[in-house]
Design an enzyme around this catalytic site. Sequence first.
Site, PDB file in Angstrom:
ATOM      1  N   HIS A  98       6.286   3.152 -10.921  1.00  0.00           N
ATOM      2  CA  HIS A  98       7.613   2.533 -11.035  1.00  0.00           C
ATOM      3  C   HIS A  98       8.342   3.172 -12.214  1.00  0.00           C
ATOM      4  CE1 HIS A  98       7.322  -0.554  -7.927  1.00  0.00           C
ATOM      5  NE2 HIS A  98       6.051  -0.671  -8.284  1.00  0.00           N
ATOM      6  N   ALA A 131       8.289   4.872  -5.568  1.00  0.00           N
ATOM      7  CA  ALA A 131       8.733   4.330  -6.860  1.00  0.00           C
ATOM      8  C   ALA A 131       8.418   5.278  -8.015  1.00  0.00           C
ATOM      9  CB  ALA A 131       8.149   2.943  -7.108  1.00  0.00           C
ATOM     10  N   ASP A 171      -0.540   3.708   5.159  1.00  0.00           N
ATOM     11  CA  ASP A 171      -0.078   3.124   6.427  1.00  0.00           C
ATOM     12  C   ASP A 171       0.726   4.084   7.283  1.00  0.00           C
ATOM     13  OD1 ASP A 171       2.234   3.211   4.932  1.00  0.00           O
ATOM     14  OD2 ASP A 171       2.632   1.048   5.000  1.00  0.00           O
ATOM     15  N   ASP A 197      -1.610  -2.112  -0.973  1.00  0.00           N
ATOM     16  CA  ASP A 197      -0.395  -2.710  -1.548  1.00  0.00           C
ATOM     17  C   ASP A 197       0.075  -3.869  -0.660  1.00  0.00           C
ATOM     18  OD1 ASP A 197       1.642  -3.149  -3.335  1.00  0.00           O
ATOM     19  OD2 ASP A 197       2.870  -1.441  -2.719  1.00  0.00           O
TER      20      ASP A 197
END
Length: 379
Positions: A190, A215, A243, A269
């Site tokens: 992030h 991020a 994914d 996540d």
Amino acid sequence: MIMQSERVWIAGQFLPAQLEVEKGKIVSVLEYGTKPVDVDYKEKRLVPGFIDVHTHGSYGFDTNDAEPKGLRNWMRRIPEEGVTGILPTTVTQMPEVLTAALANVAQVVEEGYEGAEILGVHFEGPYLDMEFKGAQPPEAVVAPSVEQFQMYQKAAKGLIRYITLAPEHDVDYALTHYCKETGVVVSMGHSSATYEQALMGIANGATSMTHVYNAMTPYHHRKPGMVGAALRVREVYGEVIGDGCHSDINALNNFFTAKGRDFGMLITDSLRAKHCPAGGNYELGGHEIEIGEDGLARLKGTNTIAGSTLNMNKGLKILVERALVPFDVALNACTINPARCLGVDNRKGRLVAGYDADIVVLEDNYDVSQTYCRGKEML
């Protein structure tokens, strides 16, 4: 108890073997057919238990909810996807919420629970960058503070084992140094850090990077950014959400091609919506999210991705079958690599005598037939 299979994952390959389990440990590994067995899995694959170092919740529960019942239910049920070790992960919120969440995990660990082992807490935020905060609540993002982190760690009774922070906002790398000195893994994420700033974060003690590609500053051939640092610095761990939506399958292949066998970590996540019906409305960090038919969570009314509903066994399948990552590389990302990152590779991540009997019985289609958490059948 003795189990056997024609395909047991030993030393990076499948071998016919028996595993003898006593008191939650693998006490010996024997040649196939050596002793009478309690269960014969025939050609089903026996692999080490999966470790998810970045997961916010499942079954309608979120770590920030601070509910013992919800946390216990999550730990008891998550072995259905092969998970035997886990870091319940917070999301940025106000101090009173985070303090309660950490105290709840500490309470459950002290009082006891069944299922996947809580290996610590992943403290994601609130020390993040506003531009790359993603779905993290902006009103709760603050500058890194050693004093405040000490307060949080006290509430967690020392269970914070892994922290995500933006290194460019950690003045003099004070919190990075403190975490490194006290055994907390520092993961950069992030973050708006440049390539050079990411390297300085590593030089000052960061040893991992949070959900690579997402991020963080992207890769450009003249500005490599944090993604470039993740690909270039091979001896630093990197999480990746497997994914196929958070990152294209070809980007997943690029990541593991650069990272190799030893430093990539598959994460989910996942949010509270995992294992819940699609289309529902939920919350993350006090903000409304919605789950699409693709399984992705987004901030309600936006295209901002807010997490996943990925299962670890399905993530392994995506890496191998769609991203064409070699099986040993993909399996390491679920097992020994996160164990090594957390410093528990002396008892987790391998099917070896003396290790915890965390074992997944995996079908050829990657469905989980059975999971053993420290020798106990969970399904």
